[in-house]
Design a protein around this motif. Structure first.
Motif, PDB file in Angstrom:
ATOM      1  N   TYR A  54     -18.984 -24.583  60.279  1.00 57.94           N
ATOM      2  CA  TYR A  54     -20.013 -23.885  61.058  1.00 57.94           C
ATOM      3  C   TYR A  54     -19.852 -24.202  62.540  1.00 57.94           C
ATOM      4  O   TYR A  54     -19.187 -25.155  62.950  1.00 57.94           O
ATOM      5  N   THR A  55     -20.494 -23.345  63.348  1.00 62.15           N
ATOM      6  CA  THR A  55     -20.591 -23.545  64.795  1.00 62.15           C
ATOM      7  C   THR A  55     -22.060 -23.374  65.156  1.00 62.15           C
ATOM      8  O   THR A  55     -22.698 -22.412  64.710  1.00 62.15           O
ATOM      9  N   ALA A  56     -22.609 -24.291  65.949  1.00 63.20           N
ATOM     10  CA  ALA A  56     -24.042 -24.256  66.247  1.00 63.20           C
ATOM     11  C   ALA A  56     -24.286 -24.360  67.745  1.00 63.20           C
ATOM     12  O   ALA A  56     -23.571 -25.066  68.466  1.00 63.20           O
ATOM     13  N   TYR A  57     -25.325 -23.649  68.198  1.00 62.83           N
ATOM     14  CA  TYR A  57     -25.738 -23.637  69.603  1.00 62.83           C
ATOM     15  C   TYR A  57     -27.231 -23.957  69.647  1.00 62.83           C
ATOM     16  O   TYR A  57     -28.007 -23.425  68.851  1.00 62.83           O
ATOM     17  N   PHE A  58     -27.640 -24.817  70.575  1.00 68.50           N
ATOM     18  CA  PHE A  58     -29.042 -25.234  70.546  1.00 68.50           C
ATOM     19  C   PHE A  58     -29.590 -25.511  71.937  1.00 68.50           C
ATOM     20  O   PHE A  58     -28.848 -25.805  72.874  1.00 68.50           O
ATOM     21  N   GLN A  59     -30.916 -25.386  72.025  1.00 71.93           N
ATOM     22  CA  GLN A  59     -31.662 -25.712  73.235  1.00 71.93           C
ATOM     23  C   GLN A  59     -32.942 -26.457  72.832  1.00 71.93           C
ATOM     24  O   GLN A  59     -33.571 -26.111  71.828  1.00 71.93           O
ATOM     25  N   THR A  60     -33.301 -27.455  73.603  1.00 72.38           N
ATOM     26  CA  THR A  60     -34.572 -28.148  73.431  1.00 72.38           C
ATOM     27  C   THR A  60     -35.396 -27.882  74.680  1.00 72.38           C
ATOM     28  O   THR A  60     -34.984 -28.241  75.796  1.00 72.38           O
ATOM     29  N   VAL A  61     -36.539 -27.196  74.494  1.00 72.66           N
ATOM     30  CA  VAL A  61     -37.349 -26.753  75.628  1.00 72.66           C
ATOM     31  C   VAL A  61     -38.835 -26.913  75.305  1.00 72.66           C
ATOM     32  O   VAL A  61     -39.215 -27.111  74.153  1.00 72.66           O
ATOM     33  N   ALA A  62     -39.650 -26.794  76.343  1.00 71.88           N
ATOM     34  CA  ALA A  62     -41.102 -26.749  76.144  1.00 71.88           C
ATOM     35  C   ALA A  62     -41.441 -25.496  75.339  1.00 71.88           C
ATOM     36  O   ALA A  62     -40.738 -24.476  75.407  1.00 71.88           O
ATOM     37  N   LYS A  63     -42.523 -25.581  74.601  1.00 71.37           N
ATOM     38  CA  LYS A  63     -42.920 -24.482  73.717  1.00 71.37           C
ATOM     39  C   LYS A  63     -43.011 -23.151  74.445  1.00 71.37           C
ATOM     40  O   LYS A  63     -42.582 -22.111  73.916  1.00 71.37           O
ATOM     41  N   ASP A  64     -43.523 -23.153  75.672  1.00 70.18           N
ATOM     42  CA  ASP A  64     -43.700 -21.884  76.383  1.00 70.18           C
ATOM     43  C   ASP A  64     -42.396 -21.317  76.946  1.00 70.18           C
ATOM     44  O   ASP A  64     -42.380 -20.252  77.556  1.00 70.18           O
ATOM     45  N   ARG A  65     -41.276 -22.032  76.727  1.00 69.78           N
ATOM     46  CA  ARG A  65     -39.960 -21.525  77.137  1.00 69.78           C
ATOM     47  C   ARG A  65     -39.138 -21.031  75.940  1.00 69.78           C
ATOM     48  O   ARG A  65     -37.976 -20.651  76.098  1.00 69.78           O
ATOM     49  N   LEU A  66     -39.737 -21.021  74.770  1.00 69.74           N
ATOM     50  CA  LEU A  66     -39.013 -20.601  73.569  1.00 69.74           C
ATOM     51  C   LEU A  66     -38.533 -19.155  73.693  1.00 69.74           C
ATOM     52  O   LEU A  66     -37.379 -18.840  73.379  1.00 69.74           O
TER      53      LEU A  66
END
Length: 446
Positions: A105-117
């Motif tokens: 697999y290949t995965a891409y991710f972001q961790t952000v504040a809820k209002d930036r989802l």
């Protein structure tokens, strides 16, 4: 409080109660994209991950490195987001982003504040289908990847040894090829190769969206439908890979290099995984319990015997990963004390393996390992992103949500006989691959 929780977990191991861990929710978009929500309301933050069911083992023959190439190219821009702007926008909004590639697999991710989802969902959906792929884009990134390979593998004796072990461990299966690819094949990947790969694999029906954090399904569903649901379905793909033939001889890989400061020893065996458990569906869970017994702590078997009692090693353990689409491997490893030869340590390690095959594991060892593993599962909920990682990696290899969520119950269901049957199936009368890393003497061939 911690001791009370551990005691309660011990009761869970003893009694057949269902132990829910992450309590995921899921639905599938009309275009085939699976969407998974893992609620976590500790802080107003979300981790947004898109997992593609494609890895280095899915690459065409002679085209190694394409899957990892896209880990880089996906940040190079689209007509609406210029190259380099994706990560800059995430950072400007207080978030972090990255990607990784595996065999499956290949995965891409972001961790952000809820209002930036919504922002990161919009950008991630954009690069699923509108990635800019031109000669001007790929050539500089090709050089970056080749330099990455030189730094991480070609200049690291231990990484070189691991790569060579894989090439002899898997005689026919593409797991024998490094995830980053072979340098000479990376150099020859064409623009057409990359465009064809992107068109074939980067589609919503070949992807899983996993969102973990402080968000509800009522909030997530309309966003997923708005940004991902409008993307056209891609070709239906059946992942077909060659199977591994039986080995007929033991194999040894010896790496000598003057840069080595600490010698090491590895002895590996092919082992079933979640995706390759056709003969014994309990085996992957039994082998995880075995790993905990052999290598889970300073009181584990191998550490106590080779490090504490015999004083032959500075470290020792066993590793095993069940998260593979196809056959995996189980590896014993150790590093010798100063003055102890790899040969002497190898004989002691083989003696421990032979003893394990002969006598198996004890009931109390199994129970302690089960308690420890389930304890780890319970506390995994405290870390934002762990659930997304667990579900993404299992759904990408074909497991179901229920099977993943019920992991503690599957661990609890394993008996001592299950563990002993699994370990003997993997270890007894099987040809092995032994890897040895040691310092080269002055003038000695590397």
């Amino acid at each position: 409080m911690r001791f009370l929780i551990a005691a309660l977990i011990g009761l869970l191991v003893s009694f057949p109660l269902q132990a829910r861990v992450f309590n995921p929710q899921s639905f599938t978009l009309e275009n085939g994209m699976q969407v998974v929500l893992i609620p976590n309301t500790r802080v107003p933050v979300v981790k947004h991950m898109v997992w593609y069911r494609v890895g280095s083992a899915d690459e065409p023959a002679g085209k190694s490195g394409i899957a990892h190439f896209f880990e880089h190219l996906m940040f190079k821009g689209t007509p609406s987001i210029p190259a380099g702007e994706f990560s800059r926008i995430v950072a400007k909004n207080g978030g972090r982003d990255n990607a990784f590639t595996s065999y499956d697999y290949t995965a891409y991710f972001q961790t952000v504040a809820k209002d930036r989802l919504e922002l990161v969902m919009k950008m991630e959906a954009d690069r699923m289908t509108h990635l800019s792929l031109t000669k001007e884009v790929i050539e500089p990134e090709r050089l970056v990847i080749l330099e990455e390979r030189r730094q991480r593998t070609d200049n690291d004796p231990s990484a070189q040894l691991r790569e060579q072990i894989d090439t002899v461990q898997y005689m026919n299966h593409p797991y024998r090829i490094p995830v980053i690819g072979w340098a000479h094949e990376i150099e020859n990947l064409s623009l057409k190769d990359l465009r064809d790969f992107y068109k074939q694999w980067y589609a919503p029906n070949n992807a899983v969206l996993v969102v973990e954090g402080d968000v509800t399904m009522e909030e997530l569903r309309p966003l997923a439908e708005k940004y991902y649901g409008v993307i056209p379905r891609g070709p239906d793909i059946i992942r077909q890979r060659p199977s591994e033939p039986p080995a007929h001889a033991d194999r040894r890989v010896i790496k000598k290099d003057p840069r080595v400061r600490q010698a090491s020893l590895q002895r590996s065996y092919l082992a079933p995984s979640y995706g390759d458990d056709k003969t014994d569906t309990k085996a992957p869970y039994a082998l995880q319990i075995l790993q905990q017994i052999m290598s889970g702590s300073a009181t584990s078997r191998l550490y106590q015997s080779l490090v504490v009692d015999q004083k032959l090693a500075v470290s020792a353990g066993m590793s095993y990963s069940p998260t593979r689409l196809d056959v995996s491997e189980l590896t014993f490893w150790a590093s010798p004390q100063q003055g102890v030869s790899p040969d002497k340590l190898e004989k002691a390690l083989i003696k421990e393996i032979d003893l394990l095959i002969e006598k198996g594991v004890a009931q109390d060892e199994v129970l302690r390992a089960q308690k420890s593993l389930i304890n780890d599962a319970v506390f995994a909920r405290d870390n934002l992103g762990t659930g997304a990682q667990v579900f993404g990696s299992t759904l990408a290899i074909g497991m179901t949500i229920d099977k993943t969520e019920n992991w503690p119950d599957d661990i609890k269901s394993i008996s001592r006989d299950d563990v002993n049957r699994a370990l003997r199936s993997v270890l007894a009368n099987k040809h092995t691959v032994t890897g040895i890393l040691m310092a080269a003497e002055k003038g000695e061939k590397q």
